[in-house]
Design a protein around this motif. Structure first.
Motif, mmCIF file in Angstrom:
data_model
loop_
_atom_site.group_PDB
_atom_site.id
_atom_site.type_symbol
_atom_site.label_atom_id
_atom_site.label_comp_id
_atom_site.label_asym_id
_atom_site.label_seq_id
_atom_site.Cartn_x
_atom_site.Cartn_y
_atom_site.Cartn_z
ATOM 1 N N TYR A 3 -2.095 -0.624 10.144
ATOM 2 C CA TYR A 3 -1.397 -1.883 9.919
ATOM 3 C C TYR A 3 -0.116 -1.909 10.733
ATOM 4 C CZ TYR A 3 0.950 -5.702 7.547
ATOM 5 O OH TYR A 3 1.593 -6.874 7.263
ATOM 6 N N ASP A 165 1.412 -4.309 -12.687
ATOM 7 C CA ASP A 165 0.947 -4.119 -11.310
ATOM 8 C C ASP A 165 2.138 -3.569 -10.542
ATOM 9 O OD1 ASP A 165 0.451 -4.451 -8.525
ATOM 10 O OD2 ASP A 165 -1.051 -5.985 -8.959
ATOM 11 N N VAL A 167 2.845 -2.378 -7.570
ATOM 12 C CA VAL A 167 3.205 -2.826 -6.228
ATOM 13 C C VAL A 167 3.717 -4.257 -6.251
ATOM 14 C CG1 VAL A 167 2.345 -3.245 -3.890
ATOM 15 C CG2 VAL A 167 1.644 -1.194 -5.130
ATOM 16 N N SER A 168 3.043 -5.124 -7.007
ATOM 17 C CA SER A 168 3.502 -6.513 -7.092
ATOM 18 C C SER A 168 4.889 -6.602 -7.709
ATOM 19 C CB SER A 168 2.511 -7.341 -7.916
ATOM 20 O OG SER A 168 1.271 -7.436 -7.245
ATOM 21 N N ARG A 171 7.432 -5.341 -5.169
ATOM 22 C CA ARG A 171 7.608 -6.361 -4.137
ATOM 23 C C ARG A 171 8.526 -7.481 -4.630
ATOM 24 N NH1 ARG A 171 4.406 -8.736 0.367
ATOM 25 N NH2 ARG A 171 4.872 -10.967 0.371
ATOM 26 N N ARG A 212 -1.215 1.031 -1.138
ATOM 27 C CA ARG A 212 -0.993 -0.406 -0.909
ATOM 28 C C ARG A 212 0.311 -0.667 -0.155
ATOM 29 N NH1 ARG A 212 -1.523 -2.903 -6.779
ATOM 30 N NH2 ARG A 212 -1.006 -4.805 -5.613
ATOM 31 N N GLU A 215 1.296 -3.990 1.647
ATOM 32 C CA GLU A 215 1.765 -5.166 0.912
ATOM 33 C C GLU A 215 3.282 -5.248 0.890
ATOM 34 O OE1 GLU A 215 -0.220 -5.772 -2.916
ATOM 35 O OE2 GLU A 215 -1.857 -4.491 -2.199
ATOM 36 N N LEU A 216 3.939 -4.124 1.066
ATOM 37 C CA LEU A 216 5.398 -4.103 1.139
ATOM 38 C C LEU A 216 5.870 -4.292 2.574
ATOM 39 C CD1 LEU A 216 5.730 -1.071 -1.250
ATOM 40 C CD2 LEU A 216 6.182 -3.460 -1.832
ATOM 41 N N ASP A 218 4.474 -6.010 4.677
ATOM 42 C CA ASP A 218 4.215 -7.408 5.010
ATOM 43 C C ASP A 218 5.417 -8.317 4.751
ATOM 44 O OD1 ASP A 218 2.227 -9.315 5.944
ATOM 45 O OD2 ASP A 218 2.305 -10.175 3.942
ATOM 46 N N ASN A 258 0.128 2.340 7.211
ATOM 47 C CA ASN A 258 0.191 1.082 6.476
ATOM 48 C C ASN A 258 1.535 0.377 6.627
ATOM 49 O OD1 ASN A 258 -2.369 0.571 4.730
ATOM 50 N ND2 ASN A 258 -2.019 2.771 4.601
#
Length: 295
Positions: A3, A165, A167-168, A171, A212, A215-216, A218, A258
Protein backbone atom coordinates in the motif's frame (compact mmCIF):
# COMPACT_ATOMS: atom_id res chain seq x y z
CA UNK A 1 -0.92 -5.93 -2.08
CA UNK A 2 1.60 -3.35 -0.80
CA UNK A 3 0.00 0.00 0.00
CA UNK A 4 1.32 3.43 -0.98
CA UNK A 5 -0.51 6.00 1.14
CA UNK A 6 -1.89 9.16 -0.52
CA UNK A 7 0.28 11.59 1.43
CA UNK A 8 -0.82 15.21 1.09
CA UNK A 9 2.63 16.63 1.93
CA UNK A 10 5.17 13.82 1.50
CA UNK A 11 8.24 16.07 1.49
CA UNK A 12 8.86 17.63 4.90
CA UNK A 13 11.66 19.44 6.66
CA UNK A 14 12.04 18.06 10.18
CA UNK A 15 14.81 19.21 12.48
CA UNK A 16 16.67 20.74 9.56
CA UNK A 17 16.61 17.59 7.44
CA UNK A 18 14.41 16.96 4.39
CA UNK A 19 12.42 13.73 4.45
CA UNK A 20 10.52 12.42 1.43
CA UNK A 21 7.94 10.01 2.79
CA UNK A 22 6.83 9.17 -0.74
CA UNK A 23 10.19 7.51 -1.32
CA UNK A 24 11.66 6.54 2.05
CA UNK A 25 10.84 4.64 5.20
CA UNK A 26 12.54 6.37 8.12
CA UNK A 27 13.85 4.47 11.12
CA UNK A 28 13.54 6.37 14.40
CA UNK A 29 16.17 5.27 16.91
CA UNK A 30 15.33 5.14 20.62
CA UNK A 31 17.30 6.54 23.55
CA UNK A 32 15.65 6.10 26.94
CA UNK A 33 17.29 8.16 29.65
CA UNK A 34 15.45 6.28 32.37
CA UNK A 35 16.54 3.68 34.92
CA UNK A 36 13.41 1.59 34.34
CA UNK A 37 12.47 1.58 30.64
CA UNK A 38 10.72 -1.60 29.55
CA UNK A 39 13.42 -2.67 27.07
CA UNK A 40 16.91 -1.48 28.02
CA UNK A 41 16.42 -1.37 31.81
CA UNK A 42 18.62 1.67 32.31
CA UNK A 43 21.44 0.81 29.89
CA UNK A 44 21.42 4.37 28.50
CA UNK A 45 20.48 6.18 31.72
CA UNK A 46 23.90 7.78 32.21
CA UNK A 47 24.24 10.99 30.18
CA UNK A 48 27.37 9.94 28.30
CA UNK A 49 25.82 6.59 27.40
CA UNK A 50 22.61 8.26 26.23
CA UNK A 51 24.44 10.65 23.92
CA UNK A 52 26.69 7.90 22.62
CA UNK A 53 23.65 5.68 21.95
CA UNK A 54 22.14 8.47 19.87
CA UNK A 55 25.36 8.90 17.92
CA UNK A 56 25.63 5.17 17.30
CA UNK A 57 22.02 4.91 16.13
CA UNK A 58 22.58 7.82 13.76
CA UNK A 59 25.72 6.18 12.37
CA UNK A 60 23.68 2.99 11.89
CA UNK A 61 21.22 4.88 9.70
CA UNK A 62 18.50 6.25 11.98
CA UNK A 63 16.76 9.25 10.44
CA UNK A 64 16.10 10.72 13.82
CA UNK A 65 16.49 9.86 17.49
CA UNK A 66 13.62 9.73 19.99
CA UNK A 67 14.70 10.70 23.52
CA UNK A 68 12.53 9.83 26.49
CA UNK A 69 12.83 10.57 30.17
CA UNK A 70 9.59 9.06 31.49
CA UNK A 71 8.38 5.49 30.76
CA UNK A 72 4.79 5.12 29.54
CA UNK A 73 4.08 2.39 32.08
CA UNK A 74 2.16 3.44 35.23
CA UNK A 75 4.08 0.75 37.17
CA UNK A 76 7.23 2.84 37.62
CA UNK A 77 7.98 5.65 40.09
CA UNK A 78 6.54 9.04 39.17
CA UNK A 79 8.96 11.49 37.56
CA UNK A 80 8.62 15.20 38.29
CA UNK A 81 8.81 17.78 35.50
CA UNK A 82 12.13 18.96 36.90
CA UNK A 83 13.61 15.47 36.80
CA UNK A 84 12.31 14.88 33.28
CA UNK A 85 13.95 18.12 32.15
CA UNK A 86 17.23 17.11 33.80
CA UNK A 87 17.11 13.79 32.01
CA UNK A 88 16.23 14.80 28.46
CA UNK A 89 17.49 18.33 27.81
CA UNK A 90 21.25 17.56 28.00
CA UNK A 91 20.78 14.66 25.59
CA UNK A 92 18.76 16.79 23.18
CA UNK A 93 21.33 19.59 23.30
CA UNK A 94 24.25 17.21 22.85
CA UNK A 95 22.80 15.43 19.83
CA UNK A 96 21.25 18.50 18.18
CA UNK A 97 24.61 20.27 18.36
CA UNK A 98 25.99 17.49 16.17
CA UNK A 99 23.24 17.90 13.58
CA UNK A 100 21.14 14.92 14.69
CA UNK A 101 17.38 15.20 14.24
CA UNK A 102 15.94 14.71 17.72
CA UNK A 103 12.43 14.06 18.97
CA UNK A 104 11.40 14.13 22.60
CA UNK A 105 8.87 11.66 23.97
CA UNK A 106 6.91 13.80 26.44
CA UNK A 107 3.36 14.74 27.41
CA UNK A 108 4.34 17.91 29.28
CA UNK A 109 4.24 21.35 27.62
CA UNK A 110 7.03 22.67 29.86
CA UNK A 111 9.34 19.86 28.75
CA UNK A 112 8.32 20.25 25.11
CA UNK A 113 9.09 23.97 25.19
CA UNK A 114 12.52 23.45 26.73
CA UNK A 115 13.30 20.58 24.35
CA UNK A 116 12.50 22.67 21.30
CA UNK A 117 14.66 25.48 22.66
CA UNK A 118 17.48 22.94 23.08
CA UNK A 119 17.19 21.83 19.46
CA UNK A 120 14.48 19.15 19.28
CA UNK A 121 12.73 19.03 15.93
CA UNK A 122 9.89 16.75 17.00
CA UNK A 123 7.62 16.41 20.02
CA UNK A 124 6.34 12.84 20.36
CA UNK A 125 3.17 12.98 22.47
CA UNK A 126 2.00 9.52 23.54
CA UNK A 127 -1.07 10.98 25.24
CA UNK A 128 -2.76 12.23 22.08
CA UNK A 129 -2.86 15.87 23.22
CA UNK A 130 -4.38 15.05 26.59
CA UNK A 131 -3.00 18.52 27.45
CA UNK A 132 -3.93 20.76 24.50
CA UNK A 133 -1.27 23.27 25.54
CA UNK A 134 1.24 20.90 23.98
CA UNK A 135 -0.21 21.84 20.58
CA UNK A 136 0.23 25.52 21.43
CA UNK A 137 3.91 24.95 22.23
CA UNK A 138 4.50 23.18 18.91
CA UNK A 139 2.47 25.77 17.00
CA UNK A 140 4.78 28.51 18.28
CA UNK A 141 7.82 26.71 16.84
CA UNK A 142 8.96 24.96 13.68
CA UNK A 143 8.75 21.53 15.31
CA UNK A 144 6.76 18.53 14.14
CA UNK A 145 4.13 16.94 16.41
CA UNK A 146 3.54 13.19 16.69
CA UNK A 147 -0.02 12.50 17.90
CA UNK A 148 -0.43 9.03 19.38
CA UNK A 149 -3.59 7.19 20.33
CA UNK A 150 -3.89 6.23 23.97
CA UNK A 151 -7.21 5.83 25.76
CA UNK A 152 -6.11 6.60 29.33
CA UNK A 153 -4.44 9.60 30.89
CA UNK A 154 -0.64 9.42 31.23
CA UNK A 155 0.46 7.23 34.12
CA UNK A 156 -3.00 5.71 34.61
CA UNK A 157 -3.87 2.03 34.16
CA UNK A 158 -6.65 1.06 31.78
CA UNK A 159 -7.56 -2.43 32.97
CA UNK A 160 -8.81 -4.89 30.35
CA UNK A 161 -9.25 -2.33 27.55
CA UNK A 162 -12.14 -3.02 25.18
CA UNK A 163 -13.00 -1.62 21.77
CA UNK A 164 -15.95 -2.35 19.49
CA UNK A 165 -13.63 -1.85 16.49
CA UNK A 166 -10.13 -0.90 17.60
CA UNK A 167 -8.92 0.46 14.25
CA UNK A 168 -12.05 2.49 13.54
CA UNK A 169 -11.95 3.97 17.03
CA UNK A 170 -8.25 4.82 16.74
CA UNK A 171 -8.87 6.42 13.37
CA UNK A 172 -11.71 8.56 14.75
CA UNK A 173 -9.57 9.57 17.73
CA UNK A 174 -6.66 10.61 15.53
CA UNK A 175 -8.92 12.60 13.19
CA UNK A 176 -10.31 14.45 16.20
CA UNK A 177 -6.87 15.12 17.71
CA UNK A 178 -5.44 16.30 14.39
CA UNK A 179 -8.38 18.71 14.09
CA UNK A 180 -7.61 20.00 17.59
CA UNK A 181 -3.94 20.48 16.73
CA UNK A 182 -4.64 22.34 13.51
CA UNK A 183 -7.25 24.52 15.23
CA UNK A 184 -4.57 25.54 17.71
CA UNK A 185 -2.16 26.47 14.96
CA UNK A 186 -0.12 23.35 14.13
CA UNK A 187 -0.05 23.03 10.32
CA UNK A 188 -1.07 19.62 8.97
CA UNK A 189 2.31 19.38 7.24
CA UNK A 190 3.93 19.29 10.69
CA UNK A 191 1.80 16.44 12.06
CA UNK A 192 2.58 12.71 12.20
CA UNK A 193 0.15 10.15 13.63
CA UNK A 194 0.75 6.93 15.57
CA UNK A 195 -1.89 4.30 16.45
CA UNK A 196 -0.04 3.43 19.65
CA UNK A 197 0.62 -0.30 19.51
CA UNK A 198 0.23 -1.77 23.03
CA UNK A 199 -0.68 1.59 24.61
CA UNK A 200 -3.92 0.78 26.49
CA UNK A 201 -4.38 -2.16 24.13
CA UNK A 202 -3.98 -5.91 24.41
CA UNK A 203 -2.13 -8.18 22.00
CA UNK A 204 -5.18 -8.90 19.85
CA UNK A 205 -5.74 -5.16 19.46
CA UNK A 206 -2.13 -4.54 18.41
CA UNK A 207 -2.24 -7.39 15.90
CA UNK A 208 -5.45 -5.95 14.43
CA UNK A 209 -3.81 -2.53 14.11
CA UNK A 210 -0.88 -4.13 12.28
CA UNK A 211 -3.14 -6.05 9.87
CA UNK A 212 -5.28 -3.00 9.10
CA UNK A 213 -2.56 -0.36 9.13
CA UNK A 214 -3.57 0.87 5.66
CA UNK A 215 -6.81 2.22 7.11
CA UNK A 216 -4.75 4.65 9.17
CA UNK A 217 -2.24 5.49 6.43
CA UNK A 218 -5.23 6.37 4.26
CA UNK A 219 -5.73 9.51 6.36
CA UNK A 220 -2.99 11.13 4.28
CA UNK A 221 -0.55 11.92 7.08
CA UNK A 222 2.74 10.11 7.69
CA UNK A 223 2.09 7.27 10.13
CA UNK A 224 4.59 6.05 12.72
CA UNK A 225 4.68 2.40 13.80
CA UNK A 226 6.21 1.82 17.24
CA UNK A 227 6.32 -1.97 17.40
CA UNK A 228 9.87 -2.75 18.51
CA UNK A 229 10.17 -5.47 21.16
CA UNK A 230 6.71 -4.74 22.54
CA UNK A 231 4.61 -7.09 24.62
CA UNK A 232 2.34 -8.00 21.69
CA UNK A 233 5.44 -9.28 19.89
CA UNK A 234 6.46 -11.45 22.80
CA UNK A 235 2.96 -12.75 23.49
CA UNK A 236 2.30 -13.53 19.83
CA UNK A 237 5.26 -15.88 19.41
CA UNK A 238 6.31 -16.61 23.02
CA UNK A 239 9.56 -14.67 23.10
CA UNK A 240 11.23 -12.94 26.03
CA UNK A 241 12.26 -9.30 25.82
CA UNK A 242 15.80 -9.88 24.54
CA UNK A 243 14.74 -12.32 21.83
CA UNK A 244 12.23 -10.32 19.78
CA UNK A 245 14.36 -8.78 17.02
CA UNK A 246 13.22 -10.93 14.10
CA UNK A 247 9.58 -10.84 15.17
CA UNK A 248 9.78 -7.05 15.60
CA UNK A 249 11.20 -6.72 12.09
CA UNK A 250 8.34 -8.82 10.73
CA UNK A 251 5.76 -6.58 12.43
CA UNK A 252 7.53 -3.43 11.24
CA UNK A 253 7.67 -4.79 7.68
CA UNK A 254 3.94 -5.53 7.63
CA UNK A 255 3.27 -1.99 8.87
CA UNK A 256 5.56 -0.55 6.20
CA UNK A 257 3.90 -2.59 3.46
CA UNK A 258 0.62 -1.12 4.64
CA UNK A 259 1.76 2.49 4.63
CA UNK A 260 3.91 3.17 7.72
CA UNK A 261 6.66 5.61 6.83
CA UNK A 262 8.39 5.93 10.23
CA UNK A 263 9.46 2.89 12.25
CA UNK A 264 10.41 3.45 15.90
CA UNK A 265 12.95 0.70 16.57
CA UNK A 266 15.53 -0.26 19.20
CA UNK A 267 17.90 -2.24 16.94
CA UNK A 268 18.61 0.39 14.32
CA UNK A 269 21.11 -1.29 11.98
CA UNK A 270 18.92 -4.33 11.36
CA UNK A 271 15.81 -2.17 11.06
CA UNK A 272 17.41 0.15 8.50
CA UNK A 273 18.45 -2.80 6.36
CA UNK A 274 14.90 -4.17 6.47
CA UNK A 275 13.48 -0.74 5.61
CA UNK A 276 15.81 -0.31 2.62
CA UNK A 277 14.71 -3.71 1.30
CA UNK A 278 11.04 -2.83 1.70
CA UNK A 279 11.67 0.42 -0.17
CA UNK A 280 13.24 -1.54 -3.05
CA UNK A 281 10.38 -4.05 -3.12
CA UNK A 282 7.81 -1.24 -3.20
CA UNK A 283 9.70 0.55 -5.96
CA UNK A 284 10.38 3.57 -3.77
CA UNK A 285 14.11 3.32 -4.52
CA UNK A 286 16.37 1.74 -7.11
CA UNK A 287 18.59 -1.21 -6.18
CA UNK A 288 22.02 -0.18 -4.88
CA UNK A 289 23.56 -1.90 -7.90
CA UNK A 290 22.69 -4.38 -10.66
CA UNK A 291 25.04 -7.27 -11.33
CA UNK A 292 23.16 -10.57 -11.22
CA UNK A 293 22.35 -11.84 -14.76
CA UNK A 294 23.32 -8.45 -16.23
CA UNK A 295 26.43 -9.53 -18.20
Amino acid sequence: MPYLPPLAQPVRTIGGRVFDFAHEIVVMGIVNRTPDSFYDRGRTYALDRAVEAGRRATADGAGWIDVGGVPFSPDVPKVSPEEELDRVIPVVAGLAAEGVVVSVDTVRPVVARAAIAAGAGVINDTSGLRDPELADVVADSAATLVITHSAAAPGVHLRRPTYDDVVSEIRAFLVDRVALATARGVPAERIVIDPGHDLNKNTRHSLEITRRFAELADLGLPVLAAVSNKDFIGESVDLERGERLEASLAAATVCALNGARILRMHQVRESVRAARMVEAILGLREPAYLRHNMS
